[in-house]
Write an enzyme that holds these catalytic residues in place. Sequence first.
Site, PDB file in Angstrom:
ATOM      1  N   ALA A 125       0.826  -1.209   0.000  1.00 37.63           N
ATOM      2  CA  ALA A 125       0.000   0.000   0.000  1.00 37.63           C
ATOM      3  C   ALA A 125       0.861   1.260   0.000  1.00 37.63           C
ATOM      4  O   ALA A 125       1.948   1.291   0.573  1.00 37.63           O
ATOM      5  CB  ALA A 125      -0.913   0.007   1.220  1.00 37.63           C
ATOM      6  N   GLY A 170       0.179  -5.843   0.172  1.00 37.77           N
ATOM      7  CA  GLY A 170      -0.542  -5.929  -1.089  1.00 37.77           C
ATOM      8  C   GLY A 170       0.313  -6.421  -2.237  1.00 37.77           C
ATOM      9  O   GLY A 170      -0.216  -6.980  -3.208  1.00 37.77           O
ATOM     10  N   GLU A 173       0.012 -10.041  -2.011  1.00 40.13           N
ATOM     11  CA  GLU A 173      -1.347 -10.397  -2.405  1.00 40.13           C
ATOM     12  C   GLU A 173      -1.480 -10.401  -3.925  1.00 40.13           C
ATOM     13  O   GLU A 173      -2.195 -11.246  -4.485  1.00 40.13           O
ATOM     14  CB  GLU A 173      -2.340  -9.430  -1.767  1.00 40.13           C
ATOM     15  CG  GLU A 173      -2.485  -9.647  -0.266  1.00 40.13           C
ATOM     16  CD  GLU A 173      -3.417  -8.657   0.405  1.00 40.13           C
ATOM     17  OE1 GLU A 173      -4.331  -9.098   1.121  1.00 40.13           O
ATOM     18  OE2 GLU A 173      -3.211  -7.436   0.215  1.00 40.13           O
ATOM     19  N   GLU A 193       0.712  -6.928   7.389  1.00 37.98           N
ATOM     20  CA  GLU A 193      -0.320  -5.980   7.819  1.00 37.98           C
ATOM     21  C   GLU A 193      -0.493  -5.914   9.331  1.00 37.98           C
ATOM     22  O   GLU A 193      -0.805  -4.840   9.873  1.00 37.98           O
ATOM     23  CB  GLU A 193      -1.658  -6.340   7.157  1.00 37.98           C
ATOM     24  CG  GLU A 193      -1.746  -5.963   5.679  1.00 37.98           C
ATOM     25  CD  GLU A 193      -1.158  -7.009   4.741  1.00 37.98           C
ATOM     26  OE1 GLU A 193      -1.313  -6.882   3.519  1.00 37.98           O
ATOM     27  OE2 GLU A 193      -0.515  -7.966   5.262  1.00 37.98           O
TER      28      GLU A 193
END
Length: 323
Positions: A125, A170, A173, A193
């Site tokens: 992020a 992310g 991910e 996270e």
Amino acid sequence: MATLLRRLAAPSCSSRPWTHVRALAPIPRGGAPRLPGEGVLPPACGGAQSRRQHAEASPPEVDLRRLEGEDDGIVEVLMCRHKARNALGHVFLSQMMNLVSSLANDSAHVVVFRSLVPGVFCAGADLKERALMNHAESDRFVHRLRSLMTQIAALPMPTIAAVDGAALGGGLELALACDLRTAAHSAQMGLIETTRGLLPGAGGSQRLPRTVGLSLAKELIFTGRRIGGQTALGIGLVNRAVEQNQNRDAAYREALVLAREILPQAPIAVRLSKEAMNRGIEVDMSSAMAIERMCYSRVIPTRDRQEGMAAFLEKRPPRYTGE
């Protein structure tokens, strides 16, 4: 299914607007050349206002490259947000969603996701942008991230993430949304996270357990641990791990090797195999077998199946056309 494999033109990573198209030279099988503009820093992004207009006017943070010659059929998604280490900001996300959407009906046989930013795949992020969002804006943005990962996972052709550097939050991910992953030994991967007071919100809490198993996924997410390429290979997080090279693109080169192994196979059969596995893994065995039967029935009338049988009987390599 001839329309399944129609050709589309696409741009390469450059300083020109994202919508421009440019022809690209083939990549020799001995290795990957340096891309035009690779290592050049694009201008930084502006503020939060007029994000859609800025996304259209700014230099590409995500782009696409089509290989040619013997590698025709391999497409690369290039992540090139140099100044922010490919962080998932508004412009990056919008461009990636548009690009992935365009690939949904593409003729590509294999798609490779790679970074042009040295030492990083995707840093996760964009915390500077996230800090300016209120609760509602943050929730909407994470929903868009989740939608992007779903888009990537739903692409009909095989996808490979080439992780040559950090893939955190992310970024991991995104790699998990791909079918296959290659990594350099020096790459760092982790769903971190919980170290930021969050949990994986773009599919990581679901895709990691399905990849490495529930117990190990819980350990990695609870601790926010980062692991290297060799460890990732050992737990099944990546398919292949290699020593990093001087160009810092060893995982990309290995991804090309893997893509070239997929390339000669019948493209419709490969796509239907992906569909059967992806859908079947989510249901009970009886339902999964019905899905397999449905996919098998769709490949029977194809010319590629007839060509495969003929090539076997005639003792020659098959010439698949994707029909």
